[in-house]
Design an enzyme around this catalytic site. Structure first.
Site, short mmCIF file in Angstrom:
data_model
loop_
_atom_site.label_atom_id
_atom_site.label_comp_id
_atom_site.label_asym_id
_atom_site.label_seq_id
_atom_site.Cartn_x
_atom_site.Cartn_y
_atom_site.Cartn_z
N SER A 1 51.79 -0.67 -71.03
CA SER A 1 50.87 -1.80 -71.14
C SER A 1 50.04 -1.97 -69.88
O SER A 1 49.11 -2.76 -69.87
CB SER A 1 51.63 -3.09 -71.45
OG SER A 1 52.83 -3.17 -70.77
N HIS B 1 48.80 1.83 -77.64
CA HIS B 1 49.45 0.60 -77.20
C HIS B 1 49.64 -0.38 -78.36
O HIS B 1 48.66 -0.88 -78.93
CB HIS B 1 48.60 -0.04 -76.08
CG HIS B 1 49.26 -1.23 -75.46
ND1 HIS B 1 48.57 -2.33 -75.03
CD2 HIS B 1 50.58 -1.48 -75.20
CE1 HIS B 1 49.41 -3.20 -74.53
NE2 HIS B 1 50.64 -2.73 -74.62
N GLU C 1 45.86 -0.45 -79.62
CA GLU C 1 44.81 0.00 -78.71
C GLU C 1 44.96 1.52 -78.53
O GLU C 1 46.04 1.99 -78.17
CB GLU C 1 44.94 -0.69 -77.35
CG GLU C 1 44.60 -2.18 -77.39
CD GLU C 1 44.78 -2.88 -76.05
OE1 GLU C 1 43.98 -3.78 -75.75
OE2 GLU C 1 45.72 -2.56 -75.31
N ASN D 1 45.62 -6.94 -72.61
CA ASN D 1 46.35 -7.46 -71.45
C ASN D 1 45.43 -7.89 -70.31
O ASN D 1 45.78 -8.78 -69.54
CB ASN D 1 47.39 -6.45 -70.96
CG ASN D 1 48.63 -6.49 -71.82
OD1 ASN D 1 48.87 -7.48 -72.52
ND2 ASN D 1 49.42 -5.43 -71.80
#
Ligand code: CAA
Length: 309
Positions: A144, A165, A177, A215
């Site tokens: 991440s 991800h 992702e 994130n």
């Protein structure tokens, strides 16, 4: 963390290889994310090998997958219990486990790593697997926060290396992702975008920048909520209620921090703040540091900002 019991060296062509459909997936790391990815891949007809360092954690992961498959079935097959049971059995049959990545990677079209967020451990893992996996195999990291380019640098398959991800809980969250480095080939990206769609997810394409898309936006929001609570600008309950009812989010930021894991949050923030010491959005939170030091890591340890049974 030793994922190998033996090494077989094989010369590989580093030239771009045309991708074949992803049928067999090896997932390394059977924690919440690895097990979630295994569940979704197995449910959508892929042959999955889940790898971890010992049989006890693998047994626990399979039990967790079975429990979560039952939740899916309760929703999707509420009026067809027999079809639901068949769905569970088929998905479970599609998953095997191993403590030896080296012996299973040779039959893999895709290797997804979901282990501890440590660059050296990830590089060692992929560096070793690179010598064993077939030329067409795509390597992907579920990191991440770490750079995909840096992880990939331990291999000779830069064109077949990307980020993939997922979000927690994997069976529920619809996004994936797909992160390409400057060396990732279009064939590899297309394979991963297509694979994500077959899993029933919606993929987005990201550059290999810190935090990718989600994130990079989520972590500064979560940490600002922690700082707001620290400054006494609101009770934790009110901060959470405010964002749930004011913005329609399913969880408030402190609840979500506990869900993500306060150690994970701290790891990401520390990493970014070291790289950008002047940026106030990455500044340290004393409260977050204290909770992590006390082992109050959120839902997984039974206490974070809140207590869990
Ligand atoms: N497997 C299968 N199904 C699951 C599940 C799982 N692990 N967890 C929840 N579900 C299902 C439930 O069965 C339930 O289905 P129904 O609606 O049909 O009953 C549904 O999801 C909702 O679950 P619950 O009723 O248990 O609880 P809830 O309504 O409070 O929802 C939640 C729980 C889905 C987690 C929701 O609160 C939510 O979406 N929270 C936000 C999660 C989020 O933001 N995740 C991203 C975190 S960031 C990240 O992962 C990236 C990173 O790198 C840090």
């Amino acid at each position: 963390m030793a994922f190998f019991t033996h090494q077989i060296c094989r010369s590989l062509s580093s030239s771009a290889v045309r991708n074949v459909a992803i049928k067999h997936v090896t997932i390394i790391g059977s924690g919440q994310m690895g097990a979630g990815i295994a569940q979704v891949a197995a449910s959508t007809g892929h042959s999955v090998t889940l790898v971890d360092t010992n049989d006890d954690v693998l047994k626990k992961a399979i039990k967790g997958i079975e429990g979560n498959l039952k939740r899916v079935v309760k929703k999707k097959f509420s009026d067809k219990p027999e079809a639901g049971e068949e769905f569970i059995q088929k998905a479970l049959q599609n998953v095997s486990t191993s403590t030896d990545a080296a012996s299973v990677v040779q039959g893999s079209d895709l290797v997804v790593e979901a282990i501890v967020e440590n660059m050296k451990i990830k590089q060692d893992l992929f560096g070793g697997l690179d010598k064993l996996a077939p030329a067409h195999t795509i390597f992907a990291s579920n990191t991440s926060s770490l750079s995909i380019t840096d992880i990939a640098s331990s291999t000779n398959r830069l064109d077949r290396f990307a980020g993939l991800h997922f979000f927690n809980p994997v069976p529920v969250m619809k996004l994936v992702e797909v992160i390409g480095t400057s060396a990732t080939s279009q064939e590899t990206l297309d394979s991963l975008l297509n694979f994500s769609k077959i899993l029933g997810k919606t993929p987005v394409s990201c550059k290999d920048t810190p935090g990718f898309i989600v994130n990079r936006l989520l972590l500064p929001y979560l940490i600002e909520a922690v700082r707001m609570y620290e400054r006494g600008h609101g009770s934790k309950e009110d901060i959470d209620i405010a964002m749930k009812l004011g913005c329609g989010y399913p969880m408030g930021p402190l609840e979500l921090s506990d869900y993500v894991g306060l150690d994970t949050m701290k790891f990401i923030m520390d990493h970014w703040s070291a790289a950008n010491p002047e940026d106030p959005s990455f500044a340290q939170s004393e409260l977050l540091n204290k909770l992590v030091a006390e082992g109050k890591l959120g839902k997984k340890t039974g206490e974070g900002f809140y207590k869990y049974k």
